[in-house]
Scaffold this motif. Structure first.
Motif: not given
Lengths: 127, 146
Positions: A8-11, A42, A49, A101, B2-5, B22, B28-29, B32-33, B35-36, B38, B128, B133-134
């Motif tokens: 799920t994502s609600n962004l 995803i 992004l 990266a 709130s925004e969540i993933i 979030v 945003e990075m 991104l990291e 989601l990568v 996941v 990806y 990522f750092p």
């Protein structure tokens, strides 16, 4: 308790709610397809992004000629010093570890763009 | 709100929870990291399931025969009707023979193997999901220290 997998994502700009409940009738292929179905969005979001993080217009403009090459020449070019130099110029404002990266991300970005036109993917994320 | 993933797997075979909230300060990075990360999980699970569905040892032997070809010829070959016949005859169980998605997955799997085997692409430049990522690097360092 039920067996399930859920993403799920609600962004604000990325809304997803995908769930699979595993029953005795659920096959391994059903689960594999579920994973593919969440990987697509995803990966699309990761790409969006990335497009915000780097100067994609410049990246594509400077590498436009790559898309006219055949697969062998495209990959040769992608691994060349000339390409690395071009990308490092685009990424010059980033710190060293982040730069590495992002350099690889640029390669993946172009690799996926190139191969998606041929409807074959070097990884399963864009399927 | 709130925004969540969230990514949750609560199955007998695989349990995992990955959550991100979030909050102010999250860049945003960072998203991104996350989601990568996941993607790392989903990719591992796809490969695990593929090994259950398909006889990957036999399949690997079939595609290894083509590894000496150049990239263009290799792609042509794995997209050909004759290769499809080999897959349907020797690799896929009856119930999966006409599954278009599975065939596409196997094509993607083949190209991935070819690029890595011939060292045409490094593992961290194929998708990806393999890029370190750092922030993930720090997480991994923490995990190693534990």
């Amino acid at each position: 308790m039920e067996d399930y997998i859920q993403f799920t994502s609600n962004l604000k700009d990325f809304k997803q709610d995908q769930k699979i409940v595993l029953t005795s009738k659920t096959s391994d292929l059903d689960v594999l397809k579920y994973y593919l179905s969440i990987q697509g969005p995803i990966n699309k979001e990761v790409t969006l992004l990335l497009e915000k993080a780097i100067d994609v217009k410049k990246l594509e403009k400077e590498n436009q000629d790559l898309f006219t090459l055949n697969e062998d020449d495209f990959l040769k070019e992608l691994n060349s010093k000339k390409f690395k130099k071009k990308i490092n110029e685009i990424l010059e404002d980033y710190k060293k570890d982040q730069k590495k990266a992002l350099y690889n991300s640029c390669k993946v970005y172009l690799l996926e763009k190139y191969f998606s036109k041929k409807e074959i993917f070097p990884s399963m994320h864009k399927m | 709100m709130s925004e969540i993933i969230n990514f949750i797997s609560s199955t007998q075979e695989y349990k995992a929870v990955k959550k991100m909230k979030v909050i102010p300060g999250v860049k945003e990075m960072d998203v991104l990291e996350f989601l990568v990360s996941v993607e790392v999980t989903t990719n591992l699970q796809i490969n695990r399931l593929l090994e259950k569905i398909v006889d990957t040892n036999t399949f690997n032997l079939e595609i290894e025969k083509l590894f000496t070809k150049d990239v263009t010829s290799f792609i042509k070959e794995i997209s050909s009707a004759s290769f499809l016949k080999v897959i349907e005859k020797n690799i896929l169980k009856d119930e999966y023979k006409k599954d278009k998605v599975l065939l596409d997955v196997l094509k993607s799997y083949s190209l991935n193997k070819y690029l890595l085997h011939n060292k045409i692409m490094e593992e961290d430049a194929v998708g990806y999901y393999k890029i370190l990522f750092p922030a993930r690097k720090k997480q991994l360092k923490k995990a190693i220290l534990k």
